[in-house]
Design an enzyme around this catalytic site. Structure first.
Site, short mmCIF file in Angstrom:
data_model
loop_
_atom_site.label_atom_id
_atom_site.label_comp_id
_atom_site.label_asym_id
_atom_site.label_seq_id
_atom_site.Cartn_x
_atom_site.Cartn_y
_atom_site.Cartn_z
N HIS A 78 16.57 96.17 74.81
CA HIS A 78 16.48 94.83 75.67
C HIS A 78 15.93 95.45 77.20
O HIS A 78 16.70 96.56 77.69
CB HIS A 78 17.59 94.09 76.02
CG HIS A 78 18.14 93.37 74.93
ND1 HIS A 78 17.38 92.27 74.69
CD2 HIS A 78 19.03 93.48 74.06
CE1 HIS A 78 17.75 91.65 73.37
NE2 HIS A 78 18.92 92.46 73.11
N ASP A 268 31.37 81.96 73.78
CA ASP A 268 30.84 81.47 74.75
C ASP A 268 30.27 80.04 74.65
O ASP A 268 30.75 79.24 73.72
CB ASP A 268 29.38 82.37 74.69
CG ASP A 268 28.43 82.13 73.74
OD1 ASP A 268 27.35 82.18 74.21
OD2 ASP A 268 28.87 82.05 72.68
N ASP A 337 26.89 88.21 65.86
CA ASP A 337 26.99 87.28 67.19
C ASP A 337 25.84 87.65 68.18
O ASP A 337 25.04 86.94 68.54
CB ASP A 337 28.18 87.65 67.90
CG ASP A 337 28.22 86.95 69.26
OD1 ASP A 337 27.62 87.41 70.04
OD2 ASP A 337 28.95 86.13 69.61
N ASP A 342 20.45 86.26 70.46
CA ASP A 342 19.12 86.51 70.61
C ASP A 342 18.03 85.51 70.00
O ASP A 342 17.17 85.14 70.71
CB ASP A 342 18.71 87.97 70.05
CG ASP A 342 19.25 88.94 71.11
OD1 ASP A 342 19.50 90.36 70.58
OD2 ASP A 342 19.80 88.68 72.24
N1 LIG Z 1 28.30 84.97 72.13
C1 LIG Z 1 27.80 85.81 72.91
N2 LIG Z 1 27.57 85.21 74.08
C2 LIG Z 1 26.57 85.95 74.98
C3 LIG Z 1 25.74 87.17 74.66
C4 LIG Z 1 25.20 87.62 75.93
C5 LIG Z 1 24.24 88.58 75.99
N3 LIG Z 1 24.55 89.66 75.15
C6 LIG Z 1 23.31 90.64 75.04
C7 LIG Z 1 23.71 91.76 74.50
C8 LIG Z 1 23.51 91.99 73.14
C9 LIG Z 1 22.80 90.80 72.73
O1 LIG Z 1 21.61 91.24 71.93
C10 LIG Z 1 22.25 90.14 73.98
O2 LIG Z 1 21.18 90.73 74.39
C11 LIG Z 1 25.66 86.52 76.80
N4 LIG Z 1 26.49 85.48 76.14
C12 LIG Z 1 27.14 84.39 76.89
O3 LIG Z 1 26.12 83.43 76.58
C13 LIG Z 1 26.33 82.68 77.89
C14 LIG Z 1 24.76 82.74 78.67
O4 LIG Z 1 23.72 82.27 77.84
P1 LIG Z 1 22.40 81.81 78.85
O5 LIG Z 1 22.72 81.04 80.00
O6 LIG Z 1 21.63 80.93 77.74
O7 LIG Z 1 21.78 83.19 79.04
C15 LIG Z 1 27.32 82.96 78.62
O8 LIG Z 1 28.73 82.66 78.31
C16 LIG Z 1 27.26 84.45 78.14
O9 LIG Z 1 28.53 85.11 78.34
C17 LIG Z 1 25.81 87.55 73.33
O10 LIG Z 1 25.18 88.44 72.91
N5 LIG Z 1 26.77 86.86 72.58
#
Ligand SMILES: Nc1nc2c(c(CN[C@H]3C=C[C@H](O)[C@@H]3O)cn2[C@@H]2O[C@H](COP(=O)(O)O)[C@@H](O)[C@H]2O)c(=O)[nH]1
Length: 365
Positions: A78, A268, A337, A342
């Site tokens: 990323h 989330d 997850d 993504d």
């Molecule tokens: N379950 C879960 N929740 C995640 C992520 C990530 C980003 N992780 C990065 C690392 C590895 C991955 O490949 C991603 O590139 C953010 N969030 C949550 O989402 C919400 C933000 O949403 P939006 O406002 O649309 O960006 C917020 O609650 C945030 O805490 C995840 O991976 N899993």
């Protein structure tokens, strides 16, 4: 008093203090998040999981993850994620996951909080990562814990600059974020000579222990609630901190854990939305219409806890179906997850229809 009302944690504490029985010290460390998620699922009447869609989704997700060679390596690919395999990345990830919550806005795409960095406009989770990278470029040591407790240098004005927006809307929950930094900075100073690396070493290579340490020592990581009178743990930011470390360091060095598969999905507001699009999760009509009307759900409301618990359990069922299809698949709850987050963002970017995510304002996710 029914078994559900017995506070097993209190009993454990009593046993330990009386030196009788108590959890077996040689037992492997557990976070209890997955068992609490199953309990919530078993007692949910407003949120349901669908096994037929889960089996279909498993086929599609396994195929896509294999085609994309989705692995821990994807994390560093990323553009905004730090690449250095050293302590600066440990500090970056800790700071990021201390503040990794509640980016959603009531405003339009054009008016919502946004960070401009490297000629792009970032919103949501990526706005946080961009703001931290931008601050470091501007020589503000925003990922250094001792900076957070330095009241002369780390002033509200400096933090406002770190999180300045391209629009008139400031970052949601700015005060709570400043409070998280200050609190964590003081605790790190008291307990780990301001070093996150020391905190990680205290867990002695156990992901579950590191999650439990964070929940024990830092109130702002203690993501727990009462569901039907029983304490349940989600520990979303504590878990995603461990997962981000594991992925960023590709399971080596600061990312080396002997029990990484103890980490569950991160409860989330984005992945539940994706599970709904896949047909894996469904909501009772009053809850679905509340979500579609973009109405907020109070933190701790049973509906919020059912969405969070059933999502964690839903990813566990998805993981089991994927491993039935391919027992050698290099897949755990973390990678499923990450992948679903993504994909959810790619679909949102492409303007694909989806149920809105649920709206609960808080520091837990
Ligand atoms: N379950 C879960 N929740 C995640 C992520 C990530 C980003 N992780 C990065 C690392 C590895 C991955 O490949 C991603 O590139 C953010 N969030 C949550 O989402 C919400 C933000 O949403 P939006 O406002 O649309 O960006 C917020 O609650 C945030 O805490 C995840 O991976 N899993």
């Amino acid at each position: 008093m029914s078994d559900d009302e017995v506070d097993h944690d209190l009993l454990d504490l009593l046993r330990k203090s009386l030196g009788i029985g108590g959890s077996d010290p040689s037992a492997p460390p557990e976070t209890k998040v997955l068992q609490d998620a199953e309990y919530i699922y078993d007692n949910s009447i407003d949120v349901a999981l669908d096994m037929r869609h889960t089996k279909l989704a498993a086929i599609d997700i396994l195929k896509q993850m294999q085609e994309r060679e989705y692995s821990t390596k994807t994390w560093s690919e990323h553009p905004l994620h730090p690449k250095a395999k050293d302590e600066s990345t440990v500090n970056f990830i800790f700071t990021m996951d201390l503040l990794n919550f509640s980016f959603w806005s009531e405003k339009s795409e054009e008016e919502r909080f946004a960070v401009s960095y490297k000629e792009k406009r970032w919103t949501g989770y990526w706005s946080l990562v961009a703001a931290l990278q931008r601050a470091l470029d501007e020589e503000i040591p925003i990922t250094t814990p001792s900076f957070w407790v330095n009241e002369e240098e780390c002033t509200e004005e400096v933090l406002k600059k770190v999180f300045r927006s391209e629009t008139d809307e400031e970052i949601p929950m700015f005060q709570e974020r400043a409070q998280c930094l200050r609190e964590a900075g003081l605790i790190l100073e008291e307990e780990c000579d301001s070093s996150v690396a020391t905190l990680i070493e205290d867990a002695k290579g156990s992901a579950a222990d590191l999650v439990n340490l964070l929940a024990e020592r830092f109130p702002c990581f203690r993501d727990e609630a009462k569901f039907e009178g029983k304490k349940v743990r989600f520990l979303k930011r504590a878990q995603i901190f461990v997962a981000d470390l594991w992925a960023a360091f590709e399971g080596e060095g600061y990312g080396r854990f002997n029990d990484i598969d103890k980490i569950t999905m991160f409860a989330d507001y984005r992945v539940p939305q994706m599970l709904h699009s896949l047909g894996c999760i469904s909501y009772c009509p009053p809850l679905e219409s509340k979500i579609r009307r973009l109405e907020t759900i109070e933190p701790g409301h049973s509906w919020e806890l059912q969405i969070r618990g059933c999502s964690i359990w839903g990813i566990e069922l998805l993981r089991r179906e994927i491993l039935k299809l391919d027992p050698d698949a290099n897949v755990n709850a973390i990678l499923i997850d990450f992948f679903l987050y993504d994909i959810a963002k790619e679909r949102e970017q492409a303007g694909e229809e989806a149920i809105p995510h649920h709206r609960t304002r808080g520091i837990w996710y």
